[in-house]
Design a protein around this motif. Sequence first.
Motif, PDB file in Angstrom:
ATOM      1  N   GLU A  52       0.822  -1.201   0.000  1.00 62.85           N
ATOM      2  CA  GLU A  52       0.000   0.000   0.000  1.00 62.85           C
ATOM      3  C   GLU A  52       0.865   1.264   0.000  1.00 62.85           C
ATOM      4  O   GLU A  52       0.510   2.262  -0.622  1.00 62.85           O
ATOM      5  CB  GLU A  52      -0.918  -0.011   1.223  1.00 62.85           C
ATOM      6  N   LEU A  53       1.999   1.209   0.689  1.00 67.65           N
ATOM      7  CA  LEU A  53       2.920   2.351   0.693  1.00 67.65           C
ATOM      8  C   LEU A  53       3.421   2.632  -0.713  1.00 67.65           C
ATOM      9  O   LEU A  53       3.423   3.783  -1.168  1.00 67.65           O
ATOM     10  CB  LEU A  53       4.096   2.066   1.623  1.00 67.65           C
ATOM     11  N   VAL A  54       3.856   1.601  -1.411  1.00 64.84           N
ATOM     12  CA  VAL A  54       4.359   1.767  -2.776  1.00 64.84           C
ATOM     13  C   VAL A  54       3.290   2.355  -3.682  1.00 64.84           C
ATOM     14  O   VAL A  54       3.536   3.308  -4.437  1.00 64.84           O
ATOM     15  CB  VAL A  54       4.862   0.416  -3.326  1.00 64.84           C
ATOM     16  N   GLU A  55       2.083   1.792  -3.612  1.00 68.36           N
ATOM     17  CA  GLU A  55       0.994   2.271  -4.476  1.00 68.36           C
ATOM     18  C   GLU A  55       0.645   3.725  -4.166  1.00 68.36           C
ATOM     19  O   GLU A  55       0.442   4.536  -5.076  1.00 68.36           O
ATOM     20  CB  GLU A  55      -0.234   1.376  -4.276  1.00 68.36           C
ATOM     21  N   THR A  56       0.602   4.071  -2.886  1.00 70.54           N
ATOM     22  CA  THR A  56       0.232   5.430  -2.497  1.00 70.54           C
ATOM     23  C   THR A  56       1.309   6.428  -2.912  1.00 70.54           C
ATOM     24  O   THR A  56       0.998   7.501  -3.452  1.00 70.54           O
ATOM     25  CB  THR A  56       0.007   5.510  -0.978  1.00 70.54           C
ATOM     26  N   LEU A  57       2.560   6.104  -2.671  1.00 68.23           N
ATOM     27  CA  LEU A  57       3.640   7.012  -3.048  1.00 68.23           C
ATOM     28  C   LEU A  57       3.723   7.187  -4.565  1.00 68.23           C
ATOM     29  O   LEU A  57       3.972   8.294  -5.051  1.00 68.23           O
ATOM     30  CB  LEU A  57       4.974   6.511  -2.502  1.00 68.23           C
ATOM     31  N   ASP A  58       3.519   6.114  -5.313  1.00 72.33           N
ATOM     32  CA  ASP A  58       3.510   6.217  -6.777  1.00 72.33           C
ATOM     33  C   ASP A  58       2.421   7.186  -7.234  1.00 72.33           C
ATOM     34  O   ASP A  58       2.649   8.055  -8.083  1.00 72.33           O
ATOM     35  CB  ASP A  58       3.267   4.839  -7.404  1.00 72.33           C
ATOM     36  N   SER A  78      13.106   6.462   2.383  1.00 75.99           N
ATOM     37  CA  SER A  78      13.834   6.105   1.162  1.00 75.99           C
ATOM     38  C   SER A  78      12.893   5.877  -0.003  1.00 75.99           C
ATOM     39  O   SER A  78      13.168   6.288  -1.134  1.00 75.99           O
ATOM     40  CB  SER A  78      14.676   4.848   1.394  1.00 75.99           C
ATOM     41  N   ALA A  79      11.769   5.209   0.266  1.00 77.89           N
ATOM     42  CA  ALA A  79      10.792   4.962  -0.788  1.00 77.89           C
ATOM     43  C   ALA A  79      10.244   6.273  -1.330  1.00 77.89           C
ATOM     44  O   ALA A  79      10.061   6.436  -2.546  1.00 77.89           O
ATOM     45  CB  ALA A  79       9.656   4.089  -0.257  1.00 77.89           C
ATOM     46  N   ALA A  80       9.972   7.230  -0.444  1.00 79.18           N
ATOM     47  CA  ALA A  80       9.477   8.538  -0.890  1.00 79.18           C
ATOM     48  C   ALA A  80      10.559   9.303  -1.641  1.00 79.18           C
ATOM     49  O   ALA A  80      10.289   9.912  -2.687  1.00 79.18           O
ATOM     50  CB  ALA A  80       9.000   9.343   0.316  1.00 79.18           C
ATOM     51  N   ALA A  81      11.788   9.269  -1.127  1.00 78.58           N
ATOM     52  CA  ALA A  81      12.893   9.986  -1.768  1.00 78.58           C
ATOM     53  C   ALA A  81      13.127   9.487  -3.191  1.00 78.58           C
ATOM     54  O   ALA A  81      13.399  10.271  -4.103  1.00 78.58           O
ATOM     55  CB  ALA A  81      14.160   9.836  -0.937  1.00 78.58           C
ATOM     56  N   ALA A  82      13.004   8.180  -3.383  1.00 84.87           N
ATOM     57  CA  ALA A  82      13.210   7.611  -4.715  1.00 84.87           C
ATOM     58  C   ALA A  82      12.227   8.173  -5.727  1.00 84.87           C
ATOM     59  O   ALA A  82      12.544   8.316  -6.911  1.00 84.87           O
ATOM     60  CB  ALA A  82      13.077   6.092  -4.657  1.00 84.87           C
ATOM     61  N   ARG A  83      11.037   8.523  -5.264  1.00 88.44           N
ATOM     62  CA  ARG A  83       9.980   8.963  -6.174  1.00 88.44           C
ATOM     63  C   ARG A  83       9.982  10.467  -6.432  1.00 88.44           C
ATOM     64  O   ARG A  83       9.441  10.905  -7.444  1.00 88.44           O
ATOM     65  CB  ARG A  83       8.623   8.501  -5.624  1.00 88.44           C
ATOM     66  N   VAL A  84      10.538  11.255  -5.535  1.00 88.05           N
ATOM     67  CA  VAL A  84      10.539  12.711  -5.747  1.00 88.05           C
ATOM     68  C   VAL A  84      11.912  13.243  -6.138  1.00 88.05           C
ATOM     69  O   VAL A  84      12.046  14.427  -6.444  1.00 88.05           O
ATOM     70  CB  VAL A  84      10.014  13.455  -4.506  1.00 88.05           C
ATOM     71  N   ALA A  85      12.933  12.391  -6.142  1.00 89.58           N
ATOM     72  CA  ALA A  85      14.267  12.835  -6.543  1.00 89.58           C
ATOM     73  C   ALA A  85      14.241  13.368  -7.971  1.00 89.58           C
ATOM     74  O   ALA A  85      13.631  12.772  -8.860  1.00 89.58           O
ATOM     75  CB  ALA A  85      15.261  11.682  -6.437  1.00 89.58           C
ATOM     76  N   GLY A  86      14.867  14.513  -8.173  1.00 93.79           N
ATOM     77  CA  GLY A  86      14.926  15.103  -9.503  1.00 93.79           C
ATOM     78  C   GLY A  86      13.705  15.897  -9.886  1.00 93.79           C
ATOM     79  O   GLY A  86      13.607  16.382 -11.019  1.00 93.79           O
ATOM     80  N   THR A  87      12.748  16.046  -8.974  1.00 93.67           N
ATOM     81  CA  THR A  87      11.549  16.836  -9.249  1.00 93.67           C
ATOM     82  C   THR A  87      11.567  18.102  -8.389  1.00 93.67           C
ATOM     83  O   THR A  87      12.457  18.302  -7.564  1.00 93.67           O
ATOM     84  CB  THR A  87      10.262  16.037  -8.937  1.00 93.67           C
ATOM     85  N   SER A  88      10.549  18.926  -8.540  1.00 94.56           N
ATOM     86  CA  SER A  88      10.451  20.149  -7.743  1.00 94.56           C
ATOM     87  C   SER A  88       9.807  19.912  -6.379  1.00 94.56           C
ATOM     88  O   SER A  88       9.760  20.822  -5.550  1.00 94.56           O
ATOM     89  CB  SER A  88       9.641  21.203  -8.508  1.00 94.56           C
ATOM     90  N   THR A  89       9.318  18.711  -6.136  1.00 96.45           N
ATOM     91  CA  THR A  89       8.653  18.409  -4.866  1.00 96.45           C
ATOM     92  C   THR A  89       9.634  18.483  -3.702  1.00 96.45           C
ATOM     93  O   THR A  89      10.739  17.939  -3.776  1.00 96.45           O
ATOM     94  CB  THR A  89       8.019  17.008  -4.910  1.00 96.45           C
ATOM     95  N   VAL A  90       9.206  19.133  -2.629  1.00 97.22           N
ATOM     96  CA  VAL A  90       9.989  19.194  -1.399  1.00 97.22           C
ATOM     97  C   VAL A  90       9.541  18.054  -0.487  1.00 97.22           C
ATOM     98  O   VAL A  90       8.338  17.843  -0.286  1.00 97.22           O
ATOM     99  CB  VAL A  90       9.799  20.538  -0.673  1.00 97.22           C
TER     100      VAL A  90
END
Length: 314
Positions: A52-58, A78-90
């Motif tokens: 559920e964490l993976v699906e929600t973060l995606d 780490s799971a969240a960082a992987a998904r927002v790295a390189g974007t404008s999201t803080v």
Amino acid sequence: MDLSTLLARPDAVVELVVNTGARQGASALERATRLVGDRAVVRAHAVHSGAELVETLDRVAADEPDLLVVGGGDGTVSAAAARVAGTSTVLAVLPLGTANDFARTLEIPADVGAAVASVLDGEVVDVDLGRVDGRAFVNVASIGLSVAVTERLTPGLKRRLGPVAYPVATLGAFRQHRGFAARLEFPDGDHDPVELTDLLQLAVGNGRHYGGGNTVAPNASLDDHLLDVYAIERGRLADHVSIARLLKSGRFVEHERVHHLTTRRVRVVTDESLPVNLDGEIAATTPAEVTVERNVLRVAVPRGSRAARLDAAA
């Protein structure tokens, strides 16, 4: 940049994801939602499992919100960082796990209320992100003893003992540890290959802290654009006791039975394929290439945090 400036925008999009499976997650969800909601319009999401964490973060990260507040342990971060790295999201972190080493590196308070206040009134800085064959980690990737420790750190043990679970699990894993050999290769040519035998642990650090407050190395930093590589040899019990006394300061890397160097890319090869621990999750195997991505992650830190002191000085 001040985070308050971002939150003052009427169109600011703020998402809150809380892993209720984390040690303090269930009790923190309502409080965090209310505290963040006092500052901005927030959409809150409770997750109860890894899937559920993976699906929600995606889903949440795909919309590139202005601010993603994540409550959980280092694996969740780490799971969240992987998904927002390189974007404008803080990315803002609420430390709700057992070790909370990334939050410790960012100097975010452990209390939920204090954490929310410190990050929402704080600053936005750019920090590095480590990767093992493409898989992200914020703190440390490691082989050897730490893998056995992670396997012993069951959710029940964490709930019962809290941070004390780490030394308890470490002692049990140490008693059954079997040494291993590794070859370190440096594709960028900054070091000659290194052959290591009879090791207790080999680790590659991106951040400053790991293992519930241990320090990777005295000068390790989230924004130095370097990986700290260390390898601890197996030895006598007296050697490991003397090393253990230096883990909190990071000065163990100066011990005669510890090898330490810095690099931007390293390939770790072992005789047999071994599991790799990424921020408390067994998520890769050797052979593995570890790299660092510079300033790719935007994070909220309290005012005065030394987490990105090198960029601030630059």
